[in-house]
Enzyme design. Structure first.
Site, PDB file in Angstrom:
ATOM      1  N   ARG A 255       0.866  -1.186   0.000  1.00 43.88           N
ATOM      2  CA  ARG A 255       0.000   0.000   0.000  1.00 43.88           C
ATOM      3  C   ARG A 255       0.900   1.233   0.000  1.00 43.88           C
ATOM      4  O   ARG A 255       1.468   1.585   1.024  1.00 43.88           O
ATOM      5  CB  ARG A 255      -0.880  -0.034   1.267  1.00 43.88           C
ATOM      6  CG  ARG A 255      -2.072   0.898   1.253  1.00 43.88           C
ATOM      7  CD  ARG A 255      -2.628   1.063   2.665  1.00 43.88           C
ATOM      8  NE  ARG A 255      -1.779   1.970   3.423  1.00 43.88           N
ATOM      9  CZ  ARG A 255      -1.640   1.958   4.750  1.00 43.88           C
ATOM     10  NH1 ARG A 255      -2.279   1.094   5.503  1.00 43.88           N
ATOM     11  NH2 ARG A 255      -0.839   2.829   5.351  1.00 43.88           N
ATOM     12  N   HIS A 259      -3.750   4.529   4.516  1.00 42.70           N
ATOM     13  CA  HIS A 259      -4.867   3.571   4.536  1.00 42.70           C
ATOM     14  C   HIS A 259      -6.097   4.193   3.867  1.00 42.70           C
ATOM     15  O   HIS A 259      -6.692   3.617   2.962  1.00 42.70           O
ATOM     16  CB  HIS A 259      -5.183   3.170   5.975  1.00 42.70           C
ATOM     17  CG  HIS A 259      -6.449   2.395   6.104  1.00 42.70           C
ATOM     18  ND1 HIS A 259      -6.589   1.118   5.607  1.00 42.70           N
ATOM     19  CD2 HIS A 259      -7.653   2.719   6.635  1.00 42.70           C
ATOM     20  CE1 HIS A 259      -7.820   0.688   5.844  1.00 42.70           C
ATOM     21  NE2 HIS A 259      -8.488   1.644   6.457  1.00 42.70           N
ATOM     22  N   TYR A 268       3.524   5.596  11.726  1.00 40.07           N
ATOM     23  CA  TYR A 268       3.778   4.214  12.138  1.00 40.07           C
ATOM     24  C   TYR A 268       4.649   3.392  11.187  1.00 40.07           C
ATOM     25  O   TYR A 268       4.908   2.233  11.433  1.00 40.07           O
ATOM     26  CB  TYR A 268       2.454   3.477  12.374  1.00 40.07           C
ATOM     27  CG  TYR A 268       1.485   3.489  11.185  1.00 40.07           C
ATOM     28  CD1 TYR A 268       1.629   2.579  10.148  1.00 40.07           C
ATOM     29  CD2 TYR A 268       0.453   4.411  11.116  1.00 40.07           C
ATOM     30  CE1 TYR A 268       0.763   2.592   9.070  1.00 40.07           C
ATOM     31  CE2 TYR A 268      -0.429   4.432  10.046  1.00 40.07           C
ATOM     32  CZ  TYR A 268      -0.278   3.526   9.026  1.00 40.07           C
ATOM     33  OH  TYR A 268      -1.139   3.539   7.958  1.00 40.07           O
TER      34      TYR A 268
HETATM   35  C1  LIG Z   1     -15.455  -5.839  11.085  1.00 42.22           C
HETATM   36  C2  LIG Z   1     -14.588  -4.621  11.017  1.00 42.22           C
HETATM   37  N1  LIG Z   1     -13.636  -4.404  11.936  1.00 42.22           N
HETATM   38  C3  LIG Z   1     -12.854  -3.304  11.869  1.00 42.22           C
HETATM   39  C4  LIG Z   1     -13.033  -2.392  10.871  1.00 42.22           C
HETATM   40  C5  LIG Z   1     -12.142  -1.169  10.784  1.00 42.22           C
HETATM   41  N2  LIG Z   1     -11.194  -1.305   9.689  1.00 42.22           N
HETATM   42  C6  LIG Z   1     -11.395  -0.700   8.505  1.00 42.22           C
HETATM   43  S1  LIG Z   1     -10.191  -1.037   7.401  1.00 42.22           S
HETATM   44  C7  LIG Z   1      -9.354  -1.999   8.511  1.00 42.22           C
HETATM   45  C8  LIG Z   1      -8.056  -2.665   8.130  1.00 42.22           C
HETATM   46  C9  LIG Z   1      -8.184  -3.613   7.000  1.00 42.22           C
HETATM   47  O1  LIG Z   1      -6.923  -4.038   6.595  1.00 42.22           O
HETATM   48  P1  LIG Z   1      -6.734  -5.053   5.410  1.00 42.22           P
HETATM   49  O2  LIG Z   1      -7.687  -6.172   5.540  1.00 42.22           O
HETATM   50  O3  LIG Z   1      -5.300  -5.400   5.343  1.00 42.22           O
HETATM   51  O4  LIG Z   1      -7.176  -4.227   4.108  1.00 42.22           O
HETATM   52  P2  LIG Z   1      -6.507  -2.909   3.476  1.00 42.22           P
HETATM   53  O5  LIG Z   1      -7.241  -1.732   4.067  1.00 42.22           O
HETATM   54  O6  LIG Z   1      -5.064  -2.919   3.809  1.00 42.22           O
HETATM   55  O7  LIG Z   1      -6.766  -2.975   2.016  1.00 42.22           O
HETATM   56  C10 LIG Z   1     -10.031  -2.049   9.724  1.00 42.22           C
HETATM   57  C11 LIG Z   1      -9.564  -2.782  10.905  1.00 42.22           C
HETATM   58  C12 LIG Z   1     -14.051  -2.638   9.923  1.00 42.22           C
HETATM   59  N3  LIG Z   1     -14.275  -1.811   8.898  1.00 42.22           N
HETATM   60  N4  LIG Z   1     -14.813  -3.756  10.002  1.00 42.22           N
END
Ligand SMILES: Cc1ncc(C[n+]2csc(CCOP(=O)(O)OP(=O)(O)O)c2C)c(N)n1
Ligand SMILES: [Mg+2]
Length: 360
Positions: A255, A259, A268
């Site tokens: 990435r 985010h 971080y």
């Molecule tokens: C069930 C749930 N828990 C927490 C969140 C908050 N949240 C949004 S994005 C994220 C991280 C996701 O990371 P990843 O799966 O690696 O996907 P990326 O954003 O890196 O594409 C979190 C914890 C959420 N949207 N849904």
């Protein structure tokens, strides 16, 4: 001359320097026109993304989740799909949306808060964006089991991140897909981060190896290599359509941005990491390949850049012109059939709105 072989554990067909390499199991025969077309997709998708980030910074979007760095994973896998296949995205799959033919304006409308879902999932077989991490994996397995029972010659692909692999839903989806032999490709874009949580907080083993515990194949592909992503996803989808069940594809990528636009990654992660991944840029390697093999000249690259600028300009203008929705539109697509309670609530809401001064 024999081509150098790919590093172990990672399917790669195009090095960061733009050299084609062989792989014993996954190869791909692309015409010059096909490679140019992939290059065009990568550039245009990046441009849509950059324009969206700029729009958010200028207050025109509420939020944006950038795909910067993940273009090859998305275009490679997106171009592997047939019209009949169904894709289930997260919130970052703007490149897959592009490959499916979804107008990027719909994506912007969602993040501008002027539409309540975005688009008709059946129009392009591209499901709605899902913010609840991992839940779309279950939707996609359910859908896959449905088309399996219909006897359709189709598969589903579901996108999720490295962080999502720690979610219960994803593990449940793996089990269902495995025991029912569902025609689904689990496409994990391992971009090394789940907001501020690094990969090592998700897994002690490479993510693709998780699949063996569930009883289906897992494979790691260079997620910044559009050729390899296309070849591996194509094979996994074909296996699924032919009744061989699910595959987990781990697209190893990075990435490059934050985010979302609400995040500041300098808090971080170290700058060196970003610099190292810049050298593996998914677009530069295709450009180098095209140049080296004289499959495209400067005029071609200039033309694509000009097209990208036009696309960005047009998208911006159409985004700013998006009308605000009527407040009652929130009730429109809650149920497929008329629903008494919802009708009552709509009525109450309409009366409430009519009570404001100057209300129409
Ligand atoms: C069930 C749930 N828990 C927490 C969140 C908050 N949240 C949004 S994005 C994220 C991280 C996701 O990371 P990843 O799966 O690696 O996907 P990326 O954003 O890196 O594409 C979190 C914890 C959420 N949207 N849904
Ligand atoms: Mg991630």
């Amino acid at each position: 001359m024999t081509a150098p072989t790919a590093p172990p554990e990672l399917v790669q067909l195009l090095t960061p320097e733009g050299e084609r390499i062989e792989h014993p199991d996954y190869d791909i025969d692309l015409t010059a026109e096909e490679v140019r077309s992939l290059y065009r997709d990568l550039v245009l998708v990046r441009r849509v993304d950059l324009e969206a980030v700029a729009l958010q910074r200028q207050g025109e979007l509420g939020l944006w989740a950038s795909l910067l760095g993940q273009e090859a994973a998305q275009v490679g896998s997106g171009r592997a799909l047939t019209d009949a296949d169904m894709a289930f995205p997260t919130y970052r799959e703007h490149g897959v949306a592009w490959c499916r033919g979804v107008d990027p304006l719909h994506l912007l409308g969602l993040f501008r808060g002027v539409n309540h879902g975005g688009w008709d999932p059946y129009e392009h077989n591209f499901h709605l964006y899902t913010i609840v991490i991992g839940s779309q994996t279950l939707h996609s397995v359910g859908y896959a089991m449905g088309i399996q029972r219909d006897g359709a010659e189709a598969a589903t692909i579901v996108y999720f991140g490295d962080g999502a692999t720690s979610q219960g839903d994803v593990n449940e989806a793996f089990i269902w897909a495995s025991v029912f032999n569902a025609p689904v490709v689990f496409f994990c874009q391992n971009n090394q981060w789940a907001i501020s949580e690094p990969l090592e907080k998700q897994s002690k083993i490479p993510l693709y190896k998780r699949a063996s515990g569930f009883g289906f194949p897992g494979i790691r592909v260079d997620g910044n290599d559009v050729f390899a992503c296309l070849a591996v996803t194509r094979a996994a989808l074909r296996n699924a359509r032919e009744g061989q069940g699910p595959t987990l594809v781990e697209a190893f990528t990075y990435r490059m941005g934050a985010h979302t636009t609400s995040d500041d990654p300098t808090r971080y992660r170290v700058a060196d990491e970003l610099e190292a991944w810049k050298l593996k840029d998914p677009i530069e390697r295709v450009k180098a390949y095209l140049f080296k093999n004289q499959l495209a000249d400067q005029e071609f690259f200039d033309k694509i850049d000009a097209e990208a600028d036009l696309l960005g300009k047009d998208l911006r203008a159409r985004c700013l012109a998006l009308p605000d929705p009527q407040p009652g539109a929130i009730f429109d697509h809650v149920y497929a059939e008329p629903h008494a309670l919802l009708a009552e609530e709509r009525e109450q809401f309409t009366t409430y709105l009519a009570g404001f001064e100057g209300a129409q």
